[in-house]
Design a protein around this motif. Structure first.
Motif, short mmCIF file in Angstrom:
data_model
loop_
_atom_site.label_atom_id
_atom_site.label_comp_id
_atom_site.label_asym_id
_atom_site.label_seq_id
_atom_site.Cartn_x
_atom_site.Cartn_y
_atom_site.Cartn_z
N ILE B 32 1.24 -1.32 -0.17
CA ILE B 32 -0.19 0.07 0.14
C ILE B 32 0.52 1.30 -0.15
O ILE B 32 1.96 0.80 0.24
N ALA B 34 1.57 5.21 0.42
CA ALA B 34 1.16 7.06 1.37
C ALA B 34 2.14 7.82 1.57
O ALA B 34 3.50 8.15 0.76
N ASP B 39 -0.57 10.57 6.12
CA ASP B 39 -1.39 9.88 5.54
C ASP B 39 -0.84 8.47 6.24
O ASP B 39 -2.20 7.49 5.90
N LYS B 43 -3.47 5.56 6.44
CA LYS B 43 -3.85 4.51 6.79
C LYS B 43 -3.51 2.57 7.77
O LYS B 43 -3.75 2.08 6.94
N GLU B 47 -5.48 -1.06 7.38
CA GLU B 47 -5.06 -1.28 6.26
C GLU B 47 -3.41 -2.13 7.67
O GLU B 47 -3.35 -3.78 6.78
#
Lengths: 197, 124
Positions: B32, B34, B39, B43, B47
């Motif tokens: 993932i 960011a 940020d 997340k 996640e």
């Protein structure tokens, strides 16, 4: 008071006012000296930074062009190779066809590796973007100092511009460089190894 | 490798794409991304990655503050963190190490170095 005394007193008063005025001007110039000197020092810094960006962008572009040239040359050979391969298959020369397939696969693999290398080379964009932010930050400093001078001169340019342009947050490493590392990877690894021991 | 979920934190979209592509070539497909520390924190709460790759110079929340923040949170105290940055001054590297970074790479990096540092960090 005699007429000559009156004239003398008037001259003295005017000389005094003139001296005060000159002293004021000298003080104002002294105030302007520092921002002017600082601006003067920063201009070459910004110029050097912009020259560095230009050089490093060119070097990265050449590196990528070298790889692209190799890819296109191989692609050319691949196209010719498939034509020969077709002819060999049609002629029933299967041993030669297998050899050619191996060669084509090898060239395709080399092209893939070169394409990945181009992707790796594109890291220059992050580095030169930080160098540009550094140069922009130096230019903004110069602008602030020039604004101070304009303010001292009673100019209204600063307030007009400040109202138009919002300040941008810049996050950059002032030492960001594509080639020059202050510490090499082995020394970094050694620092972390010592920490673990 | 199959269970490894990596978050790549970098304010440069180009660099994030390069890191993600390099990770995928090395077999790490669950990634993932960011834009900065702030940020990433948002997340990560959702996640739950188990490996962090982070840049240093970023807006909103820089990498050093991000790492310090993570190390102050119980659930991320032991999380492996690899810093990938342009900062190569020794004092900066020592500062990152003190903040809690497990490993450190200077940009530009090679895919082999990234893979080796991930493996080394996981083994350590």
């Amino acid at each position: 008071m005699a007429a000559s005394d009156k004239v003398q007193a008037k001259i003295q008063r005017e000389i005094f006012e003139l001296t005060t005025s000159i002293a004021g001007l000298v003080a104002s110039f002294k105030k302007l000296k520092r921002p002017l000197a600082e601006s003067h020092e920063k201009v070459p810094q910004a110029t050097d930074q912009l020259d560095k960006i230009s050089e490093q962008t060119e070097a990265a572009a050449h590196q990528m062009l070298d790889q692209i040239e190799q890819i296109t040359q191989r692609e050319d050979e691949l196209i010719k190779g498939t034509e020969h391969l077709k002819a060999k298959i049609q002629a029933g020369e299967s041993e030669e066809a297998v050899r050619m397939i191996d060669k084509i696969a090898e060239m395709a693999n080399n092209n893939l590796n070169d394409a990945y290398m181009i992707m790796d080379s594109l890291q220059f964009q992050d580095i030169t973007a930080q160098q540009m932010d550094h140069a922009a930050s130096i230019l903004e400093d110069i602008e602030t100092k020039l604004d101070t001078i304009l303010d001292a001169m009673g100019d209204s340019v600063r307030s007009d511009r400040a109202a138009r342009v919002a300040p941008k947050t810049r996050a950059y490493d002032p030492h960001a460089d594509l080639f020059d590392r202050k510490t090499n990877q082995e020394d970094i690894d050694s620092l972390f190894d010592k920490k673990q021991q | 490798m199959a269970d490894l979920k990596i978050i790549a934190v970098d304010d440069s979209p180009t660099m994030r794409r390069i890191i993600i592509n390099t990770l995928k070539r090395a077999g790490y497909t669950d990634v993932i991304e960011a834009n900065d520390g702030k940020d990433a924190l948002a997340k990560m709460k959702v996640e739950k990655p188990n490996f962090v790759i982070t840049d240093w110079n970023m807006p909103e929340m820089d990498g050093l503050t991000f790492v310090t923040t993570l190390r102050g949170m119980d659930e991320f105290k032991q999380l492996p963190i690899l810093m990938v940055t342009t900062r190569s001054v020794k004092d900066d590297i020592v500062e990152a190490m003190k903040a809690g970074v497990n490993n450190y790479i200077v940009k530009p990096f090679t895919p082999d170095t990234l893979k080796a540092k991930i493996d080394q960090t996981l083994a350590g």
